[in-house]
Design a protein around this motif. Structure first.
Motif, mmCIF file in Angstrom:
data_model
loop_
_atom_site.group_PDB
_atom_site.id
_atom_site.type_symbol
_atom_site.label_atom_id
_atom_site.label_comp_id
_atom_site.label_asym_id
_atom_site.label_seq_id
_atom_site.Cartn_x
_atom_site.Cartn_y
_atom_site.Cartn_z
ATOM 1 N N TYR A 156 0.842 -1.070 -0.219
ATOM 2 C CA TYR A 156 -0.024 0.025 0.006
ATOM 3 C C TYR A 156 0.965 1.163 0.152
ATOM 4 C CZ TYR A 156 -3.553 3.541 1.648
ATOM 5 O OH TYR A 156 -3.971 4.588 1.789
ATOM 6 N N LYS A 159 2.173 1.786 -3.523
ATOM 7 C CA LYS A 159 1.248 2.317 -4.171
ATOM 8 C C LYS A 159 1.024 4.054 -4.058
ATOM 9 C CE LYS A 159 -3.610 2.989 -4.488
ATOM 10 N NZ LYS A 159 -3.561 4.614 -4.542
ATOM 11 N N ILE A 164 0.592 4.933 -7.884
ATOM 12 C CA ILE A 164 -0.097 4.017 -8.938
ATOM 13 C C ILE A 164 -1.687 4.037 -8.807
ATOM 14 C CG2 ILE A 164 -0.462 1.425 -9.291
ATOM 15 C CD1 ILE A 164 2.261 1.023 -7.850
ATOM 16 N N GLU A 166 -5.861 3.240 -8.833
ATOM 17 C CA GLU A 166 -6.488 2.251 -8.241
ATOM 18 C C GLU A 166 -6.701 1.254 -8.982
ATOM 19 O OE1 GLU A 166 -9.706 3.139 -5.998
ATOM 20 O OE2 GLU A 166 -8.884 4.726 -4.860
ATOM 21 N N PHE A 169 -3.570 -0.922 -9.577
ATOM 22 C CA PHE A 169 -3.029 -1.676 -8.234
ATOM 23 C C PHE A 169 -3.949 -3.010 -8.093
ATOM 24 C CE2 PHE A 169 -3.478 -2.369 -3.534
ATOM 25 C CZ PHE A 169 -2.516 -2.398 -3.486
#
Length: 840
Positions: A156, A159, A164, A166, A169
């Protein structure tokens, strides 16, 4: 501590009462804390560091006496009944040092397994520990590198840091689950966030009126229109595909303005669920030296006054004292875009001074969305925080202390606010502009309007001198008048409440024009909703960082005659003529009557002297890491573009050498003394007896500057220097109450921005990810999750042991000689308590 507990310790060491007390202590201590035939010796010489036999400890306690750090523990143990019904109260953990496992494994009902004991974790704490235990399961069978929770948090964090999306991801999670079917991975980003939310790591989105009038929160959460200005809560947007001339256009409910609030209670509770931090949270009461010097805000008069006014709060060492910091910044890192995001940050003052201002210990509380500054309307956005702080004061929150193995009711209070001078006005309600700009001198601020410079000046520093000082009668060298004024009394919080009785606040950018009142107060601050705020002697701090920056600008700009920065210009000379002082500096007409000529002042420098002055700044060789390359700001006998820390370093160390080489002694001496004053103000350990001398020095320095520089030089920032010593006396060392660490933290928040259309959302998610990493470092370090750095250690918090970072940020190992040099430096620059901790 009960008086009966200490009666035998107070007897002479040769008396029978003292000998019986030592026997009682040894009889009870060995069954509880003994390893074989030894326990840790609590005498003054050993201070619980050496494991010794019973007869040796007996001799030590008779010869040397008990250490003052462990008197309470010794008395508790000596009065402990061995029937299991009345065990020692060890909430403070004193005497156990780092052997906390022994404390919980020892016999006695109060020291059984903390998760199964009678005083074990409450429901919320038990749920938290259950999630932590479940999160420590291996990522896949046989994995020793990561637990599934630490890997999920690291993913997380990856990300958020790298921006990144959603959808990307989600696809990455699907690919990883397909490649590693046995791995315990979340099925979606929502599942990962729900897991993080269960650990108390979350924030709330609260809708606000676009005109800053009110929050759609609490009793107003269901409303769609603002009560004050009638503005809609939502942005009206036409849906794609709807007919152009359709009278009933469909709308999407998109909030017009959103603020983010990070709940405080779970974050405070989590501090006591970590053994190391639970131990540090009482440092302010049991860990610091009691020698009368100021090392921590707990040594200041404000803290002591609040403790004496509210003894119930101060009786529990674990109750938390907080500072509230607020400042605005541009999240885009671009000066050509006007956008102001305002975070509200909390500082935990229970921690030691080397930890309380570290970035990992600063708590983001509120994030106010831009693009405009909230100004006086900041109180609207602080309502959730103030409501939670009131609850923490009145009711408290049930908290589990893992160090003591017991639950207790945690309370919290706010000591003061930290902000720049603009933020001071926003948080306090006092207008920091105009003739009453000084909030400390309040209605007795001495100010004058300069007609030609078109600004206010703040002089009359002679009124702070002793009533019989000869300068009070000197009209020629000052403003042409005899000074009869006295140093003003401070306005207390009770005085302000009385002045603002019946005052009605008006919030919003489109409010009706309120009646103009003859008062420097623009509002009654929301902090007065806290029941203890009016009794706090230091409610808002003057920021020494911005004061120094402005003082440095004035001095360098005037001495080097920098265009737009100098305070000595034609209009300033006409102001002197208007005041009828310093006739030698008055402007005169040239011989042809077409030009205005001004005479050189005593502080004016020739080109040669300016070159000498600038050469000191340009050629200074500074230790690596102490300051930036100040020489790059020196260009053609000018110093431009330097930052706040550069100004701090120039004023403290470089200015005194530059003025000594280039200026006359009567000008150089006050500036050299100013440098010495600022170094004293920023001392990390302040002797209270020196504050009176520093206060007398700054008054003399400012009076000397009044004899040298024109009136336009004395803006409000120059005047505020006279109040810094008082704030140190009340609040403790300056480096714990200024904007330097807050500004550095804002730079960290800027780095979180990935989506430029929603910068506040990026900051909130980035902060949450960083908070997760800190959580892993504190609770999951046994699995080698994210970081092997001990965040509680002042040395390891920035460097790995036996390594250092070069200027490119790369880690390389130290040689034996370098390691010994670093070790020697630490020993020479730490106090006795820090050295003992390192030796342990």
């Amino acid at each position: 501590m009960d008086e009966d507990y200490t009666v035998w310790v107070d007897f002479p060491r040769y008396s029978q009462q003292y000998l019986d007390g030592v026997e009682g202590f040894l009889q009870n201590a060995f069954p509880l804390f003994g390893k074989g035939d030894e326990i840790q010796c609590p005498c003054k010489k050993c201070t619980n560091r050496l494991w010794l036999r019973r007869d040796v400890i007996y001799d030590h306690l008779i010869c040397y006496g008990p250490s003052s750090l462990y008197v309470e523990w010794i008395c508790d143990v000596s009065h402990t009944k061995m029937n299991g019904k009345d065990n020692m109260d060890c909430e403070t953990g004193m005497g156990f040092e780092d052997n906390l496992d022994d404390m919980f494994d020892c016999t006695g009902k109060g020291f059984q397994n903390v998760e199964e004991g009678e005083d074990g974790p409450n429901v919320e704490a038990a749920k938290f520990y259950r999630h932590v235990r479940e999160g420590k399961q291996p990522l896949y069978p046989g994995c020793t590198k990561f637990s599934w929770l630490s890997f999920m948090i690291r993913l997380y964090h990856f990300k958020c840091v790298h921006g990144i999306t959603e959808s990307a991801f989600q696809e990455l999670l699907g690919l990883m689950k397909a490649a590693f079917p046995n791995a315990l991975l979340p099925s979606s980003l929502s599942e990962a966030k729900n897991t993080i939310r269960d650990l108390g790591l979350d924030y709330q989105k609260i809708h606000a009126c676009p005109n800053n009038c009110m929050l759609f929160w609490a009793q107003n959460s269901d409303k769609d229109m603002c009560d004050n200005c009638g503005a809609s809560r939502w942005v009206v947007q036409e849906k794609k595909g709807s007919p152009v001339n359709d009278p009933q256009k469909l709308i999407d409910k998109v909030p017009a303005m959103v603020m983010r609030y990070f709940p405080l209670k779970p974050r405070l509770q989590r501090l006591f669920m970590c053994k190391e931090y639970s131990k540090l949270m009482i440092w302010h009461a049991v860990g610091q030296m009691k020698d009368g010097k100021l090392r921590h805000p707990a040594d200041g008069e404000a803290w002591k006054t609040m403790d004496s006014n509210y003894p119930l709060f101060s009786s529990e060492n674990r109750n938390i004292s907080l500072g509230v910091a607020a400042d605005g910044f541009n999240p885009y890192r671009s000066m050509n875009l006007s956008h102001s995001t305002w975070p509200i940050i909390l500082v935990n003052y229970n921690l030691p001074p080397w930890l309380c201002m570290k970035q990992e210990n600063l708590m983001l509380s509120t994030l106010i969305s831009g693009p405009d500054s909230p100004k006086n309307n900041i109180d609207v956005f602080m309502q959730p925080l103030i409501a939670e702080l009131k609850e923490l004061w009145d009711v408290g929150v049930k908290t589990y202390d893992v160090l003591a193995g017991k639950n207790f009711t945690l309370h919290a209070r706010v000591l003061w606010t930290i902000s720049d001078f603009q933020g001071y006005a926003m948080l306090s309600g006092w207008s920091t502009k105009g003739k009453l700009a000084c909030p400390v001198c309040h209605y007795e601020t001495s100010s004058s309007y300069l007609k030609h410079s078109r600004k206010m000046c703040y002089m009359h520093h002679r009124k702070f001198l002793h009533p019989t000082h000869k300068w009070r009668l000197d009209k020629k060298r000052f403003n042409g008048e005899i000074e009869t004024g006295q140093s003003p009394e401070i306005l207390t919080g009770t005085d302000i409440e009385e002045l603002l009785r019946g005052f009605e606040n008006w919030f919003g950018t489109k409010k009706e024009k309120a009646k103009k009142i003859d008062s420097p107060f623009k509002k009654k601050s929301i902090f007065f909703d806290l029941p203890y705020w009016c009794h706090n002697p230091l409610r808002h701090n003057l920021d020494a960082m911005h004061i120094e920056k402005n003082v440095c600008d004035n001095i360098l700009g005037t001495l080097l005659n920098i265009g737009g920065k100098s305070k000595d210009h034609v209009n300033a000379r006409f102001d002197l003529q208007e005041m009828g002082i310093r006739k030698a500096l008055h402007p005169v007409l040239s011989a042809d009557g077409k030009h205005i000529e001004i005479q050189a002042a005593i502080f004016d420098m020739t080109k040669k002297e300016k070159e000498v002055f600038c050469s000191v700044l340009k050629n200074a060789k500074l230790p690596y890491g102490s300051a930036s390359n100040i020489g790059r700001f020196v260009q053609e006998r000018k110093v431009l573009g330097y930052k706040s820390h550069d100004a701090h370093f120039i004023l403290h160390y470089l200015l005194q050498f530059a003025v000594k080489k280039a200026l006359k002694p009567e000008v150089a001496l006050p500036l050299i003394r100013l440098s010495a004053f600022l170094r004293g103000v920023w001392s990390k350990v302040v002797d209270v007896s020196m504050l009176k001398k520093l206060q007398d020095d700054i008054i003399i320095i400012l009076c000397n500057l009044e004899m040298i520089f024109p009136s336009a030089f004395f803006d409000i920032m120059i005047h505020l220097l006279v109040h810094l010593c008082r704030e140190i006396e009340y609040g403790g060392p300056e480096h714990l109450r200024n904007m330097f660490p807050i500004e550095r933290y804002l730079a960290k928040l800027k780095a979180y921005v990935r989506n430029r259309s929603k910068p506040e959302g990026s900051i909130a998610e980035g902060y949450l990810a960083d908070e997760c990493v800190t959580f892993c470092a504190r609770f999951l370090s046994d699995d080698g999750a994210i970081s092997n750095i001990d965040v509680t250690c002042p040395i390891q918090a920035e460097y790995h042991i036996d390594t250092r970072r070069n200027k490119d940020g790369k880690v390389f190992h130290l040689t034996d000689a370098e390691h010994k040099a670093c070790h020697r430096y630490v020993l020479f620059n730490c106090g006795n308590q820090e050295i003992e901790k390192l030796m342990e």
